[in-house]
Design an enzyme around this catalytic site. Sequence first.
Site, short mmCIF file in Angstrom:
data_model
loop_
_atom_site.label_atom_id
_atom_site.label_comp_id
_atom_site.label_asym_id
_atom_site.label_seq_id
_atom_site.Cartn_x
_atom_site.Cartn_y
_atom_site.Cartn_z
CG HIS A 192 -6.00 8.41 -0.96
ND1 HIS A 192 -6.10 7.59 0.14
CD2 HIS A 192 -5.25 7.72 -1.86
CE1 HIS A 192 -5.44 6.47 -0.07
NE2 HIS A 192 -4.92 6.53 -1.28
CG HIS B 210 -6.81 0.35 -3.11
ND1 HIS B 210 -6.42 -0.68 -2.26
CD2 HIS B 210 -5.71 1.13 -3.27
CE1 HIS B 210 -5.15 -0.52 -1.94
NE2 HIS B 210 -4.69 0.57 -2.53
#
Length: 252
Positions: free
Chosen positions: A17, A62
């Site tokens: 991740h 992100h």
Amino acid sequence: MTHPYLLGAAHPRVLAHRGLVVPDQHIAENSFAAIAAAHAAGAEYVESDCHVTSDGHVVLFHDETLERVTGDPRAVRDVPLRELEQQMAARGGLATLAQSLESFPGTRFNLDVKAAAAAVGVGRLVAEDAHRVLVTSFSDDRRRIALAAAAPARPATSPGSRTLTRLVAAVGAGIRPVAMRLLDGLDALQIPERQGIIQVLTPRLIRWAHEAGVEIHVWTINDPQRMRDLVAMGVDGIVTDRADVALETLTR
């Protein structure tokens, strides 16, 4: 037919991740160094996120703004590539999508299109590497735009929130024909175990997805025992901040 993205790789899948950032390591998530660390740990899959700079470069980042990572309150879309590279230089280095695909040719990338302006660029950039890329987004529209831009190549794909909501409702109500129709054309369901009070991951969802040839990847799981429990349930992939821990846990 199973997509090449899922062929020839270890099962259960371990998806790093935003790369790999271990405690006391002074690098940022989604940085070039974080991707390199995931690769060095043995992760075959790296999950990341896509935004676009003011001068049109797709970058792995992100948040909509730079504030949490660099302290700059501006949006990624308002900053040119050169300046963003300077801000990330001491944080593991900026990773552009093009650079990442070129620098890690053996890595399979799981890309979440975070910005509408990035969708076409993502699709075009991954077209030559569609065999090792999965494209997803919380927005089904962004996901479909990126997939269309990659044509005639076809990256693997996982649904957005709208499709997933309808699928969970159909599974919960036991309406198999609707669920199977929604699963058609998908390669994976990348989901949380729960969303608020809604139990997303259920034995029926796993069973029906597998009957449709669709894998289940659950995010974001960092506890080793929970990783084991989910795999025992039939989950195919674990999205985790600690790919090093997951690889040790699931390959022993």
